[in-house]
Every structure is written in C-alpha cells, then in structure tokens.
Design a protein around this motif. Structure first.
Motif, PDB file in Angstrom:
ATOM      1  N   GLU A 176       0.935  -1.242  -0.188  1.00  0.00           N
ATOM      2  CA  GLU A 176      -0.058  -0.080  -0.110  1.00  0.00           C
ATOM      3  C   GLU A 176       0.839   1.339   0.069  1.00  0.00           C
ATOM      4  O   GLU A 176       0.252   2.289  -0.819  1.00  0.00           O
ATOM      5  N   LYS A 177       2.149   1.100   0.785  1.00  0.00           N
ATOM      6  CA  LYS A 177       2.762   2.352   0.712  1.00  0.00           C
ATOM      7  C   LYS A 177       3.502   2.774  -0.598  1.00  0.00           C
ATOM      8  O   LYS A 177       3.750   3.770  -0.956  1.00  0.00           O
ATOM      9  N   PHE A 178       3.831   1.508  -1.414  1.00  0.00           N
ATOM     10  CA  PHE A 178       4.512   1.769  -2.761  1.00  0.00           C
ATOM     11  C   PHE A 178       3.597   2.264  -3.358  1.00  0.00           C
ATOM     12  O   PHE A 178       3.819   3.172  -4.475  1.00  0.00           O
ATOM     13  N   ASN A 179       2.285   1.686  -3.442  1.00  0.00           N
ATOM     14  CA  ASN A 179       1.288   2.381  -4.484  1.00  0.00           C
ATOM     15  C   ASN A 179       0.964   3.674  -4.314  1.00  0.00           C
ATOM     16  O   ASN A 179       0.867   4.507  -5.330  1.00  0.00           O
ATOM     17  N   ALA A 180       0.589   3.984  -3.134  1.00  0.00           N
ATOM     18  CA  ALA A 180       0.422   5.437  -2.631  1.00  0.00           C
ATOM     19  C   ALA A 180       1.550   6.207  -3.358  1.00  0.00           C
ATOM     20  O   ALA A 180       1.337   7.506  -3.896  1.00  0.00           O
ATOM     21  N   PHE A 181       2.594   6.238  -2.881  1.00  0.00           N
ATOM     22  CA  PHE A 181       3.930   6.721  -3.337  1.00  0.00           C
ATOM     23  C   PHE A 181       4.094   6.985  -5.102  1.00  0.00           C
ATOM     24  O   PHE A 181       4.043   7.808  -5.598  1.00  0.00           O
ATOM     25  N   PHE A 182       4.054   5.962  -5.479  1.00  0.00           N
ATOM     26  CA  PHE A 182       4.208   5.748  -6.955  1.00  0.00           C
ATOM     27  C   PHE A 182       3.117   6.418  -7.619  1.00  0.00           C
ATOM     28  O   PHE A 182       3.680   7.252  -8.446  1.00  0.00           O
ATOM     29  N   MET A 183       1.954   6.191  -7.228  1.00  0.00           N
ATOM     30  CA  MET A 183       0.749   6.962  -7.796  1.00  0.00           C
ATOM     31  C   MET A 183       0.775   8.476  -7.822  1.00  0.00           C
ATOM     32  O   MET A 183       0.497   9.375  -8.790  1.00  0.00           O
ATOM     33  N   GLU A 184       1.206   8.874  -6.741  1.00  0.00           N
ATOM     34  CA  GLU A 184       1.530  10.222  -6.475  1.00  0.00           C
ATOM     35  C   GLU A 184       2.475  10.833  -7.216  1.00  0.00           C
ATOM     36  O   GLU A 184       2.618  12.054  -7.969  1.00  0.00           O
ATOM     37  N   GLN A 185       3.619  10.103  -7.367  1.00  0.00           N
ATOM     38  CA  GLN A 185       4.874  10.803  -8.432  1.00  0.00           C
ATOM     39  C   GLN A 185       4.521  10.728  -9.763  1.00  0.00           C
ATOM     40  O   GLN A 185       4.633  11.218 -10.444  1.00  0.00           O
ATOM     41  N   GLU A 186       3.604   9.542 -10.214  1.00  0.00           N
ATOM     42  CA  GLU A 186       3.199   9.242 -11.498  1.00  0.00           C
ATOM     43  C   GLU A 186       2.269  10.679 -12.050  1.00  0.00           C
ATOM     44  O   GLU A 186       2.566  11.201 -12.855  1.00  0.00           O
ATOM     45  N   GLU A 187       1.381  11.006 -11.058  1.00  0.00           N
ATOM     46  CA  GLU A 187       0.634  12.116 -11.334  1.00  0.00           C
ATOM     47  C   GLU A 187       1.322  13.354 -11.422  1.00  0.00           C
ATOM     48  O   GLU A 187       1.010  14.281 -12.447  1.00  0.00           O
ATOM     49  N   PHE A 213       4.327  13.902 -12.048  1.00  0.00           N
ATOM     50  CA  PHE A 213       5.380  13.840 -13.631  1.00  0.00           C
ATOM     51  C   PHE A 213       4.355  14.093 -14.924  1.00  0.00           C
ATOM     52  O   PHE A 213       4.825  14.499 -15.898  1.00  0.00           O
ATOM     53  N   ILE A 214       3.202  13.630 -14.898  1.00  0.00           N
ATOM     54  CA  ILE A 214       2.283  13.763 -16.096  1.00  0.00           C
ATOM     55  C   ILE A 214       1.983  15.558 -16.118  1.00  0.00           C
ATOM     56  O   ILE A 214       2.041  15.912 -16.976  1.00  0.00           O
ATOM     57  N   ILE A 215       1.804  15.956 -14.896  1.00  0.00           N
ATOM     58  CA  ILE A 215       1.400  17.254 -14.898  1.00  0.00           C
ATOM     59  C   ILE A 215       2.837  18.193 -15.087  1.00  0.00           C
ATOM     60  O   ILE A 215       2.643  19.241 -16.108  1.00  0.00           O
ATOM     61  N   ARG A 216       4.021  17.904 -14.517  1.00  0.00           N
ATOM     62  CA  ARG A 216       5.153  18.436 -15.048  1.00  0.00           C
ATOM     63  C   ARG A 216       5.347  18.216 -16.443  1.00  0.00           C
ATOM     64  O   ARG A 216       6.203  19.206 -17.065  1.00  0.00           O
ATOM     65  N   GLN A 276       6.351  20.998 -21.592  1.00  0.00           N
ATOM     66  CA  GLN A 276       6.208  21.180 -23.045  1.00  0.00           C
ATOM     67  C   GLN A 276       5.576  22.424 -23.325  1.00  0.00           C
ATOM     68  O   GLN A 276       5.840  23.153 -24.359  1.00  0.00           O
ATOM     69  N   GLN A 277       4.578  23.014 -22.396  1.00  0.00           N
ATOM     70  CA  GLN A 277       4.224  24.332 -22.731  1.00  0.00           C
ATOM     71  C   GLN A 277       5.210  25.434 -22.512  1.00  0.00           C
ATOM     72  O   GLN A 277       5.169  26.621 -23.284  1.00  0.00           O
ATOM     73  N   ARG A 278       6.181  25.366 -21.649  1.00  0.00           N
ATOM     74  CA  ARG A 278       7.346  26.210 -21.498  1.00  0.00           C
ATOM     75  C   ARG A 278       8.133  26.462 -22.735  1.00  0.00           C
ATOM     76  O   ARG A 278       8.264  27.427 -23.154  1.00  0.00           O
ATOM     77  N   ILE A 279       8.434  25.187 -23.356  1.00  0.00           N
ATOM     78  CA  ILE A 279       9.313  25.185 -24.542  1.00  0.00           C
ATOM     79  C   ILE A 279       8.519  25.723 -25.576  1.00  0.00           C
ATOM     80  O   ILE A 279       9.112  26.459 -26.344  1.00  0.00           O
ATOM     81  N   GLN A 280       7.074  25.592 -25.803  1.00  0.00           N
ATOM     82  CA  GLN A 280       6.213  26.465 -26.597  1.00  0.00           C
ATOM     83  C   GLN A 280       6.312  27.964 -26.557  1.00  0.00           C
ATOM     84  O   GLN A 280       6.425  28.480 -27.464  1.00  0.00           O
ATOM     85  N   ARG A 281       6.097  28.257 -25.297  1.00  0.00           N
ATOM     86  CA  ARG A 281       6.066  29.922 -25.180  1.00  0.00           C
ATOM     87  C   ARG A 281       7.456  30.505 -25.308  1.00  0.00           C
ATOM     88  O   ARG A 281       7.357  31.474 -25.930  1.00  0.00           O
ATOM     89  N   VAL A 282       8.581  29.701 -24.978  1.00  0.00           N
ATOM     90  CA  VAL A 282       9.909  30.218 -25.229  1.00  0.00           C
ATOM     91  C   VAL A 282      10.070  30.467 -26.961  1.00  0.00           C
ATOM     92  O   VAL A 282      10.520  31.666 -27.274  1.00  0.00           O
TER      93      VAL A 282
END
Length: 262
Positions: free
Chosen positions: A64-75, A77-80, A85-91
């Motif tokens: 359960e600990k692994f799942n909670a941490f992994f899913m938090e990081q994965e989410e 990373f998707i946002i980042r 990508q948006q930052r590259i486009q703006r520049v």
C-alpha cells in the motif's frame, strides 16, 4: 552484494524525500527469522500464528505504501511533463527565430534553463522506475526467504498479487521517459563531444545531483535484471537491455539514442 546492502545504497542514493518510501526489508527479515526459529509446539502455535499474521500484515502495508507513493509521483510527472512542453512552446513562440520578439540570446538562455530542467525531470522518472524495480525485487527475495525457512507457500500468491499493483506497472512512466528523450533529441540538439563532456561533468560532480543518481539507478536496474545472476528465477524482472557498456559511466547516460527502460 547482499540485497540489504544494495537497498541501503539505493535509499541513500535517491532523492531525500523518497528514502522512507522504500521496503522495510530489515523489519521483514527479522520477522522471518523469528517465525522460522520458533519451535512449533502445541502451546506456542497461537504465538507463532500471531507472528506470521504480523508478517503478512506488514507485507500488505508495504505494498500500500509503494502504491500510494508511486501513483502520487506518476500524477506529478504527468503534470510536470505538460508544463515543460508548454514552457518550450512559450519560449519558442516569443523569442524563437519565428517568434513575436525574436532574440537568439534570450532564446538560447531560456532554452538552456529548460534543457537542464528536462534532463533533471528525465532523471527523476528513471529513479521512479528503479524504485519500482528495487522494491519488487526486495519483496520477491523476502518471500523466497520466508517460504524456504518456514516451509510456507506465500511466495506465489503474493507475487501474483504484486504483479497487478500500480507500483509495479511502469508503462506510463516509461512512455514519459521516451517522450522526454524525444523532446531532448528534437529540441536540444548538441554535438557529440559536448554531450560527452556534459555527462562526464555531471557524473563527477560532488553531492546528490539527479544526474549522478540516475546513472547509479540505471546500473542497479541492469544488475537486478541480469539473467546470469545467481538469484535470477521465474520471479525476477526481465533482463534490462542497455546499449552502452555499464563499466563506462560517461557512456551510460547518453541523451541520444534513448535508453530502453522496459
């Protein structure tokens, strides 16, 4: 190298905020030793059962600990990834050759900052794949130890359960890693000699740089997935096929071609 020592190295070699998210291998190992050393007398059966239940409870808590941490990081990373990508486009839209306010000086300065952030981002994702690998390996090893020392049959059902857990499924992260590498190749082209120089400098920098930790993670993934390992079995992760020679750290983490993660 014994797994406990390898795990300790990984915990010290990862990001500070991740260190308490790894497998509690030492605690599980102590319980296995306690269970296996207890004589199975009738009057002690109840105590034996409690210790065994504690072991299973701890295993489930770790998953359960692994799942909670992994899913938090994965989410995260998707946002980042989207933000980068948006930052590259703006520049590009503002200061690029065809931008609204073309300026090669500002463009190169901003893209240089972005490139560093993307390389660090790529490294963090590789560290998360390694996090999945090392914790799965630890669970497989402690379950093997349990079955061997107690005569129990926990390994197979638990492994089957683990294979269905979010922390074990790294497909999305692997896709982000490859997309990140493609962005680096497409947007941040550098000469081969310059790339080698950057890798060498990054690896030899003192402290806890992402780049240095990423190289160590890749070496670990290669080792724990090595088919020739004495501990390799049907429960082991499939071999990791790295194109570069693992003995040469300056060659291991080239930005092009992409590094296979799965």
């Amino acid at each position: 190298m014994k797994f406990g020592k390898r795990l300790k190295q990984q915990m010290h070699g990862t990001l500070p905020g991740w260190r308490d998210k790894f497998l509690s291998y030492k605690d599980l190992k102590k319980l296995v030793k306690l269970i296996s050393s207890a004589p199975m007398l009738l009057e002690q059966a109840s105590e034996y059962g409690k210790t065994e239940a504690e072991f299973v409870y701890l295993l489930n808590n770790e998953i359960e600990k692994f799942n909670a941490f992994f899913m938090e990081q994965e989410e995260d990373f998707i946002i980042r990834n989207k933000e980068l990508q948006q930052r590259i486009q703006r520049v590009t839209d503002k200061w690029g050759p065809n931008g609204r306010q073309p300026s090669m000086t500002i463009y190169e300065e901003e893209m240089g900052k972005t490139r560093k952030d993307i390389v660090d981002f790529h490294g963090e994702m590789v560290l998360l794949v390694n996090y999945s690998n090392i914790n799965y390996t630890g669970l497989a090893k402690i379950l093997k130890k349990y079955d061997k020392r107690t005569g129990g049959l926990l390994r197979l059902p638990f492994i089957q359960k683990i294979l269905e857990q979010p922390f074990f499924t790294t497909d999305n992260i692997s896709k982000l890693v490859k997309a990140c590498e493609s962005t680096i190749d497409a947007v941040f082209t550098v000469e081969e000699e310059e790339r080698k120089r950057e890798v060498k400098e990054a690896v030899t920098v003192a402290g806890e740089g992402i780049f240095r930790n990423t190289v160590a993670a890749l070496l670990t993934m290669q080792e724990i997935r090595r088919a020739g390992s004495s501990t390799y079995s049907q429960y082991s992760l499939p071999p990791l096929n790295l194109d570069a020679d693992s003995s040469d750290l300056t060659q291991l983490f080239q930005l092009s071609p992409p590094i296979p993660i799965v």
